[in-house]
Motif scaffolding. Structure first.
Motif, PDB file in Angstrom:
ATOM      1  N   ALA A  53      27.399  25.316  45.463  1.00 44.95           N
ATOM      2  CA  ALA A  53      26.548  25.697  47.501  1.00 44.95           C
ATOM      3  C   ALA A  53      27.357  27.205  47.613  1.00 44.95           C
ATOM      4  O   ALA A  53      26.723  27.725  48.234  1.00 44.95           O
ATOM      5  CB  ALA A  53      26.123  24.598  47.848  1.00 44.95           C
ATOM      6  N   ASP A  54      28.925  26.745  47.262  1.00 42.56           N
ATOM      7  CA  ASP A  54      29.412  27.913  47.521  1.00 42.56           C
ATOM      8  C   ASP A  54      29.277  29.343  46.846  1.00 42.56           C
ATOM      9  O   ASP A  54      29.663  30.044  47.798  1.00 42.56           O
ATOM     10  CB  ASP A  54      30.813  27.727  48.136  1.00 42.56           C
ATOM     11  N   VAL A  55      29.737  28.495  45.776  1.00 37.28           N
ATOM     12  CA  VAL A  55      29.583  29.993  44.957  1.00 37.28           C
ATOM     13  C   VAL A  55      27.942  31.323  45.420  1.00 37.28           C
ATOM     14  O   VAL A  55      28.578  32.375  44.521  1.00 37.28           O
ATOM     15  CB  VAL A  55      29.487  30.251  43.415  1.00 37.28           C
ATOM     16  N   ALA A  56      26.986  30.186  45.213  1.00 39.53           N
ATOM     17  CA  ALA A  56      25.924  30.854  45.579  1.00 39.53           C
ATOM     18  C   ALA A  56      25.667  31.491  46.330  1.00 39.53           C
ATOM     19  O   ALA A  56      25.031  32.885  46.599  1.00 39.53           O
ATOM     20  CB  ALA A  56      24.271  30.272  45.102  1.00 39.53           C
ATOM     21  N   GLU A  57      26.123  31.666  47.659  1.00 40.05           N
ATOM     22  CA  GLU A  57      26.137  32.453  48.486  1.00 40.05           C
ATOM     23  C   GLU A  57      26.881  33.888  48.578  1.00 40.05           C
ATOM     24  O   GLU A  57      26.580  35.030  48.994  1.00 40.05           O
ATOM     25  CB  GLU A  57      26.865  31.616  50.016  1.00 40.05           C
ATOM     26  N   THR A  58      28.172  33.312  47.319  1.00 37.71           N
ATOM     27  CA  THR A  58      29.065  34.638  47.267  1.00 37.71           C
ATOM     28  C   THR A  58      28.152  36.140  46.665  1.00 37.71           C
ATOM     29  O   THR A  58      27.424  35.626  46.078  1.00 37.71           O
ATOM     30  CB  THR A  58      30.153  34.354  46.927  1.00 37.71           C
ATOM     31  N   LYS A  59      29.038  37.286  47.182  1.00 33.37           N
ATOM     32  CA  LYS A  59      28.293  38.372  46.317  1.00 33.37           C
ATOM     33  C   LYS A  59      29.583  38.961  45.769  1.00 33.37           C
ATOM     34  O   LYS A  59      30.382  39.277  46.705  1.00 33.37           O
ATOM     35  CB  LYS A  59      27.719  39.630  47.407  1.00 33.37           C
ATOM     36  N   PRO A  60      28.545  39.844  44.962  1.00 35.97           N
ATOM     37  CA  PRO A  60      29.478  40.583  43.755  1.00 35.97           C
ATOM     38  C   PRO A  60      30.769  42.044  44.946  1.00 35.97           C
ATOM     39  O   PRO A  60      29.179  42.291  45.699  1.00 35.97           O
ATOM     40  CB  PRO A  60      29.359  41.151  43.150  1.00 35.97           C
ATOM     41  N   VAL A  61      31.382  42.142  44.551  1.00 34.55           N
ATOM     42  CA  VAL A  61      32.232  43.562  45.799  1.00 34.55           C
ATOM     43  C   VAL A  61      31.808  44.936  44.923  1.00 34.55           C
ATOM     44  O   VAL A  61      32.403  44.735  43.249  1.00 34.55           O
ATOM     45  CB  VAL A  61      33.897  43.234  45.946  1.00 34.55           C
ATOM     46  N   LEU A  62      30.834  45.126  44.733  1.00 35.68           N
ATOM     47  CA  LEU A  62      30.674  46.719  44.093  1.00 35.68           C
ATOM     48  C   LEU A  62      31.473  48.584  44.334  1.00 35.68           C
ATOM     49  O   LEU A  62      30.840  48.203  45.703  1.00 35.68           O
ATOM     50  CB  LEU A  62      29.275  46.296  43.338  1.00 35.68           C
ATOM     51  N   LEU A  63      31.835  49.147  43.919  1.00 32.83           N
ATOM     52  CA  LEU A  63      32.666  50.153  44.124  1.00 32.83           C
ATOM     53  C   LEU A  63      32.017  50.629  43.692  1.00 32.83           C
ATOM     54  O   LEU A  63      31.380  50.937  42.423  1.00 32.83           O
ATOM     55  CB  LEU A  63      34.276  50.314  44.512  1.00 32.83           C
ATOM     56  N   ASP A  64      31.242  51.873  44.175  1.00 31.32           N
ATOM     57  CA  ASP A  64      30.713  53.629  44.115  1.00 31.32           C
ATOM     58  C   ASP A  64      31.806  54.155  43.200  1.00 31.32           C
ATOM     59  O   ASP A  64      31.535  54.655  42.236  1.00 31.32           O
ATOM     60  CB  ASP A  64      30.817  54.402  45.021  1.00 31.32           C
ATOM     61  N   ASP A  65      33.240  54.579  43.155  1.00 30.85           N
ATOM     62  CA  ASP A  65      34.213  54.814  41.918  1.00 30.85           C
ATOM     63  C   ASP A  65      33.964  53.622  40.994  1.00 30.85           C
ATOM     64  O   ASP A  65      35.146  52.985  40.985  1.00 30.85           O
ATOM     65  CB  ASP A  65      34.841  55.671  43.097  1.00 30.85           C
ATOM     66  N   GLU A  67      36.850  53.458  38.609  1.00 29.72           N
ATOM     67  CA  GLU A  67      38.213  53.567  38.379  1.00 29.72           C
ATOM     68  C   GLU A  67      38.786  52.451  39.551  1.00 29.72           C
ATOM     69  O   GLU A  67      39.495  51.895  39.521  1.00 29.72           O
ATOM     70  CB  GLU A  67      38.670  55.195  38.840  1.00 29.72           C
ATOM     71  N   ALA A  68      38.476  52.700  40.770  1.00 30.08           N
ATOM     72  CA  ALA A  68      38.671  51.826  42.190  1.00 30.08           C
ATOM     73  C   ALA A  68      38.061  50.378  41.608  1.00 30.08           C
ATOM     74  O   ALA A  68      38.436  49.721  41.710  1.00 30.08           O
ATOM     75  CB  ALA A  68      38.014  52.454  43.606  1.00 30.08           C
ATOM     76  N   GLN A  69      36.847  50.274  40.722  1.00 28.99           N
ATOM     77  CA  GLN A  69      36.317  48.862  40.486  1.00 28.99           C
ATOM     78  C   GLN A  69      37.054  48.525  39.274  1.00 28.99           C
ATOM     79  O   GLN A  69      37.389  47.644  39.601  1.00 28.99           O
ATOM     80  CB  GLN A  69      35.067  49.093  40.359  1.00 28.99           C
ATOM     81  N   GLY A  70      38.012  48.908  38.404  1.00 27.32           N
ATOM     82  CA  GLY A  70      38.429  48.478  37.733  1.00 27.32           C
ATOM     83  C   GLY A  70      39.449  48.419  37.981  1.00 27.32           C
ATOM     84  O   GLY A  70      40.286  47.855  37.768  1.00 27.32           O
ATOM     85  N   ASN A  71      40.387  48.685  39.415  1.00 27.97           N
ATOM     86  CA  ASN A  71      41.222  48.917  39.688  1.00 27.97           C
ATOM     87  C   ASN A  71      42.033  47.325  40.352  1.00 27.97           C
ATOM     88  O   ASN A  71      42.135  46.343  40.672  1.00 27.97           O
ATOM     89  CB  ASN A  71      42.365  50.162  40.716  1.00 27.97           C
ATOM     90  N   LEU A  72      40.182  47.189  41.476  1.00 31.17           N
ATOM     91  CA  LEU A  72      40.455  46.262  41.845  1.00 31.17           C
ATOM     92  C   LEU A  72      39.603  45.119  41.255  1.00 31.17           C
ATOM     93  O   LEU A  72      40.222  44.103  40.874  1.00 31.17           O
ATOM     94  CB  LEU A  72      38.777  46.054  42.591  1.00 31.17           C
ATOM     95  N   ILE A  73      39.209  44.919  39.603  1.00 31.38           N
ATOM     96  CA  ILE A  73      39.725  44.031  39.036  1.00 31.38           C
ATOM     97  C   ILE A  73      40.960  43.905  38.207  1.00 31.38           C
ATOM     98  O   ILE A  73      40.846  42.152  37.929  1.00 31.38           O
ATOM     99  CB  ILE A  73      38.614  44.492  37.572  1.00 31.38           C
ATOM    100  N   PHE A  78      45.309  40.002  37.795  1.00 31.33           N
ATOM    101  CA  PHE A  78      47.111  39.943  37.389  1.00 31.33           C
ATOM    102  C   PHE A  78      47.508  40.647  38.468  1.00 31.33           C
ATOM    103  O   PHE A  78      47.759  41.668  38.853  1.00 31.33           O
ATOM    104  CB  PHE A  78      47.063  41.189  36.104  1.00 31.33           C
ATOM    105  N   PRO A  79      47.799  39.585  39.391  1.00 33.27           N
ATOM    106  CA  PRO A  79      48.361  40.162  40.733  1.00 33.27           C
ATOM    107  C   PRO A  79      49.977  40.824  40.595  1.00 33.27           C
ATOM    108  O   PRO A  79      50.703  39.529  40.333  1.00 33.27           O
ATOM    109  CB  PRO A  79      48.188  39.137  42.294  1.00 33.27           C
ATOM    110  N   GLY A  80      50.115  41.867  41.308  1.00 37.20           N
ATOM    111  CA  GLY A  80      51.114  41.596  41.306  1.00 37.20           C
ATOM    112  C   GLY A  80      51.737  42.781  40.261  1.00 37.20           C
ATOM    113  O   GLY A  80      52.747  43.156  39.942  1.00 37.20           O
ATOM    114  N   LYS A  81      50.446  43.301  38.967  1.00 40.05           N
ATOM    115  CA  LYS A  81      50.998  43.989  37.841  1.00 40.05           C
ATOM    116  C   LYS A  81      50.833  44.887  38.196  1.00 40.05           C
ATOM    117  O   LYS A  81      50.838  46.346  37.338  1.00 40.05           O
ATOM    118  CB  LYS A  81      49.746  43.117  36.629  1.00 40.05           C
ATOM    119  N   VAL A  82      50.038  45.792  39.128  1.00 40.22           N
ATOM    120  CA  VAL A  82      49.190  46.429  38.836  1.00 40.22           C
ATOM    121  C   VAL A  82      49.521  46.880  40.404  1.00 40.22           C
ATOM    122  O   VAL A  82      50.026  46.618  41.274  1.00 40.22           O
ATOM    123  CB  VAL A  82      47.084  46.588  39.465  1.00 40.22           C
TER     124      VAL A  82
END
Length: 82
Positions: A53-65, A67-73, A78-82
């Motif tokens: 039920a929690d997973v069904a309520e979440t929505k993906p974060v989609l950015l227009d840019d 490169e910004a989307q790739g950096n977010l992923i 890999f937190p702390g690596k980028v």
């Protein structure tokens, strides 16, 4: 395999055991001021009914840019690596 054919206990019980161990470790290291309620075994089993039920309520974060989307992923994977 033969035991499962007799009493029909299997991977669900194994998953619950693993969730119990994970919740125990998380509760030992939990900051009670930040998270006052303790973790439970089902909190670490993302495929159970209460978590779906929690997973069904979440929505993906989609950015227009792109490169910004790739950096977010990368920063989420890999937190702390980028």
């Amino acid at each position: 395999m033969a035991s499962y054919q007799i009493d029909h206990r299997g991977s669900h019980y194994d998953d619950l055991r693993a969730g119990t161990i994970a919740s125990m470790l998380a509760n030992v290291n939990r900051n009670s001021k930040v998270k006052p309620e303790p973790w439970g075994p089902l909190d670490f089993m993302t495929w159970n009914e209460s978590r779906q039920a929690d997973v069904a309520e979440t929505k993906p974060v989609l950015l227009d840019d792109p490169e910004a989307q790739g950096n977010l992923i990368l920063s989420m994977m890999f937190p702390g690596k980028v």
